[in-house]
Design an enzyme around this catalytic site. Structure first.
Site, PDB file in Angstrom:
ATOM      1  N   SER A 157      14.748   0.154 -18.374  1.00 34.91           N
ATOM      2  CA  SER A 157      14.138   0.442 -17.069  1.00 34.91           C
ATOM      3  C   SER A 157      13.494   1.832 -17.097  1.00 34.91           C
ATOM      4  O   SER A 157      13.040   2.337 -16.083  1.00 34.91           O
ATOM      5  CB  SER A 157      15.203   0.378 -15.966  1.00 34.91           C
TER       6      SER A 157
ATOM      7  N   THR B  55      -5.448 -13.001  25.474  1.00 32.48           N
ATOM      8  CA  THR B  55      -4.396 -13.876  24.943  1.00 32.48           C
ATOM      9  C   THR B  55      -5.168 -14.989  24.255  1.00 32.48           C
ATOM     10  O   THR B  55      -6.261 -15.376  24.716  1.00 32.48           O
ATOM     11  CB  THR B  55      -3.468 -14.448  26.035  1.00 32.48           C
ATOM     12  N   HIS B  56      -4.643 -15.487  23.157  1.00 29.90           N
ATOM     13  CA  HIS B  56      -5.355 -16.486  22.328  1.00 29.90           C
ATOM     14  C   HIS B  56      -6.737 -15.968  21.908  1.00 29.90           C
ATOM     15  O   HIS B  56      -7.642 -16.762  21.694  1.00 29.90           O
ATOM     16  CB  HIS B  56      -5.514 -17.825  23.056  1.00 29.90           C
TER      17      HIS B  56
ATOM     18  N   SER C 169     -21.902  -1.441   1.244  1.00 27.38           N
ATOM     19  CA  SER C 169     -21.969  -2.603   0.365  1.00 27.38           C
ATOM     20  C   SER C 169     -22.934  -2.280  -0.765  1.00 27.38           C
ATOM     21  O   SER C 169     -23.959  -1.629  -0.553  1.00 27.38           O
ATOM     22  CB  SER C 169     -22.459  -3.817   1.156  1.00 27.38           C
TER      23      SER C 169
ATOM     24  N   LYS D 199     -24.817  -2.548   5.603  1.00 29.79           N
ATOM     25  CA  LYS D 199     -23.389  -2.703   5.866  1.00 29.79           C
ATOM     26  C   LYS D 199     -22.618  -1.389   5.977  1.00 29.79           C
ATOM     27  O   LYS D 199     -22.882  -0.440   5.264  1.00 29.79           O
ATOM     28  CB  LYS D 199     -22.723  -3.539   4.758  1.00 29.79           C
TER      29      LYS D 199
ATOM     30  N   ASN E 258     -18.602  -1.033   6.093  1.00 31.92           N
ATOM     31  CA  ASN E 258     -17.414  -1.890   6.060  1.00 31.92           C
ATOM     32  C   ASN E 258     -16.121  -1.172   6.437  1.00 31.92           C
ATOM     33  O   ASN E 258     -15.916  -0.030   6.039  1.00 31.92           O
ATOM     34  CB  ASN E 258     -17.250  -2.500   4.659  1.00 31.92           C
TER      35      ASN E 258
ATOM     36  N   GLU F  99      -8.823  -3.101   6.503  1.00 31.44           N
ATOM     37  CA  GLU F  99      -8.643  -4.328   5.705  1.00 31.44           C
ATOM     38  C   GLU F  99      -7.541  -4.155   4.671  1.00 31.44           C
ATOM     39  O   GLU F  99      -6.719  -5.044   4.457  1.00 31.44           O
ATOM     40  CB  GLU F  99      -9.957  -4.704   5.001  1.00 31.44           C
TER      41      GLU F  99
HETATM   42  N1  ARG Z   1      19.320   0.833 -15.505  1.00 33.78           N
HETATM   43  C1  ARG Z   1      20.413   0.234 -14.803  1.00 33.78           C
HETATM   44  C2  ARG Z   1      19.933  -0.187 -13.401  1.00 33.78           C
HETATM   45  O1  ARG Z   1      18.935   0.252 -13.024  1.00 33.78           O
HETATM   46  C3  ARG Z   1      21.531   1.215 -14.682  1.00 33.78           C
HETATM   47  C4  ARG Z   1      22.878   0.593 -14.585  1.00 33.78           C
HETATM   48  C5  ARG Z   1      23.247  -0.046 -15.857  1.00 33.78           C
HETATM   49  N2  ARG Z   1      24.587  -0.534 -15.869  1.00 33.78           N
HETATM   50  C6  ARG Z   1      25.029  -1.348 -16.830  1.00 33.78           C
HETATM   51  N3  ARG Z   1      26.245  -1.707 -16.717  1.00 33.78           N
HETATM   52  N4  ARG Z   1      24.256  -1.783 -17.783  1.00 33.78           N
HETATM   53  O2  ARG Z   1      20.577  -0.944 -12.734  1.00 33.78           O
END
Ligand code: ARG
Length: 464
Positions: free
Chosen positions: A28, A162-163, A284, A290, A292, A297
């Site tokens: 991660s 409304t509507h 545009s 245009k 925009n 949006e």
């Molecule tokens: N990178 C993990 C998370 O975001 C951290 C916790 C990991 N825990 C484990 N028991 N592998 O959740």
């Protein structure tokens, strides 16, 4: 991602190296590296607590804290290079590995009585608290702009719908206060979520708590957490606060997308109720004429990803057994994305709102075109004793009569009025004026200018 640099913190029971694809899939780091500061701050507080509770010596704690501060400095000086060099499974492992590199064996004591399961959620809560506070302050500013404009337009007359059909005349101030109300509830929700985010989870260990005498109260006060989690199993698996935040963000953006939709519509050639200043519109590449409304949006469009993030998180949590499961790692990109997007949406909404001009004349012209005072004509008869259902029927017939002849209420002669009902008197002419319709709706919460002023005063006084 290529192979992580350091030996895994958990490699003891493994004989073989992990597959490269496992490292890539499992990591991660690329997205949680943004939590480096929170991770270091929480680790510093943890190291202090370990010494405070005599689990490690003060000397060791100081050494660890020095090392962590050094890491913080390293990252802040050259973030890209640091992240490249210290890639790991996640930011927690990266910081800990670097600490061990820097200070040696003492660094190996930091994780005493701690698991990444309670660490990650502590970091995330610590981070989210500040982010929610930022969202709250941006939200307050936007709410303030709606309020200011309501003050300016407390008696500006426009058609109410409304509507998406003209329904009854309203004041622009009343319309603007409608959003002030929605944003006020959004604010309340964020404050409530803040309460539930403000909980220290460290001390929960992997799931069962820890056998080390960690003073959780001390740790909570070091980190400024108001409350301490009650159940270690819940602490490491609970993502309710995060889910609530995703919901609050989605609902807030839904409110803003409703407003954005109106701004897009009001900006059309057909409506022309507003004009957008050049600095907040786009052109545009093909059609030279245009101008925009890209900002509203995009605000409207952001709802898609924000609701998607909420739905994603709900789905991750569905059916998850207690306690920590790796599925939970998927929480971060969703909350990061929602928080980042809502902050910019709030910021730009505020600027955009401050830079539109309400075309009062156009609104007034439009309100006087149709049969917007029809309810008031029915009410006129009802107030003279005609049951409302009958009055409604009579006015329906008058409207049909006018449409067939391409006329409006104001074009009818007295004898025509009386041909529909004998109780119509001269004063009907005054009653069908939009000003009269508006002024008469002076009930608490109604659209009359005098009520709008009172509503503004109440909004100003509200504590939040
Ligand atoms: N990178 C993990 C998370 O975001 C951290 C916790 C990991 N825990 C484990 N028991 N592998 O959740």
């Amino acid at each position: 991602m290529s192979k992580t640099n350091d030996k895994k913190l958990w490699s003891g029971r493994f004989k073989e190296e992990t597959a490269t694809i496992l490292d890539e899939f499992n990591s991660s780091f690329n997205f949680d590296k943004r939590l480096y500061k929170e991770d270091i701050i929480c680790s510093i507080a943890f190291a202090k607590t370990l010494a405070h509770c005599k689990i490690i010596s003060s000397h060791e704690s100081e050494e660890i804290i020095r090392g962590l501060n050094k890491i913080l400095e390293e990252i802040e000086t050259e973030p890209q290079a640091w992240f490249e060099k210290n890639k790991n499974e996640d930011i927690h492992s990266a910081v800990e590995s670097r600490l061990i590199n820097l200070i040696g064996d003492t660094g190996k004591k930091l994780h005493t009585g701690r698991s990444r399961n309670d660490q990650v959620i502590t970091d995330l809560r610590f981070w989210l608290k500040e982010e929610v506070k930022l969202i709250i302050s941006l939200l307050k500013e936007l709410r303030g702009t709606f309020l200011n404009l309501a003050r300016k337009h407390y008696d500006t007359i426009m058609p109410g719908y409304t509507h998406l059909q003209q329904a009854q005349p309203i004041t622009l101030g009343h319309y603007l206060l409608c959003y002030e109300q929605k944003l006020h509830r959004d604010l309340e929700r964020f404050f409530q979520t803040l309460e539930r985010t403000d909980v220290l989870t460290l001390g929960s260990g992997a799931l069962a708590g820890t056998s080390y005498p960690i003073d959780r109260k001390f740790l909570a006060s070091e980190l400024g957490f108001k409350n301490i989690s009650e159940n270690s199993i819940d602490a490491v698996s609970d993502r309710d606060f995060l889910l609530e935040c995703l919901f609050n963000i989605s609902l807030l953006n839904i409110h803003l997308s409703q407003w954005a939709e109106e701004m897009i519509l009001w900006n059309t050639e057909e409506f022309k109720f507003i004009s957008i200043s050049d600095a907040y519109a786009t052109g545009s590449s093909m059609m030279p004429q245009k101008k925009n409304p890209d900002i509203p949006e995009l605000i409207r469009g952001k709802s898609g990803r924000l609701i998607g993030n909420l739905t994603g998180m709900l789905t991750i949590l569905k059916g998850l057994p207690q306690a920590y499961n790796k599925d939970l790692q998927e929480d971060k990109e969703l909350i990061f994305d929602s928080v980042d997007n809502i902050k910019i949406v709030l910021h730009i909404s505020n600027e955009f709102l401050q830079n539109i001009t309400f075309n009062k004349d156009k609104m007034y012209e439009s309100v006087n075109r149709g049969f917007i005072s029809a309810t008031d004509v029915a009410d006129y008869l009802t107030k003279k004793g005609v049951p409302f259902r009958i009055a409604h029927e009579v006015v329906g017939k008058i409207v049909a009569y006018c449409i067939e002849r391409n006329r409006q209420f104001k074009d009818l002669s007295m004898s025509e009025w009386n041909s529909f009902h004998k109780l119509f008197g001269d004063d009907i002419i005054e009653k069908i004026k939009v000003e009269s319709c508006i002024n008469s709706r002076n009930i608490y919460g109604g659209t009359a200018p005098e009520e709008v002023i009172k509503a503004i005063q109440r909004a100003e006084k509200r504590a939040i």
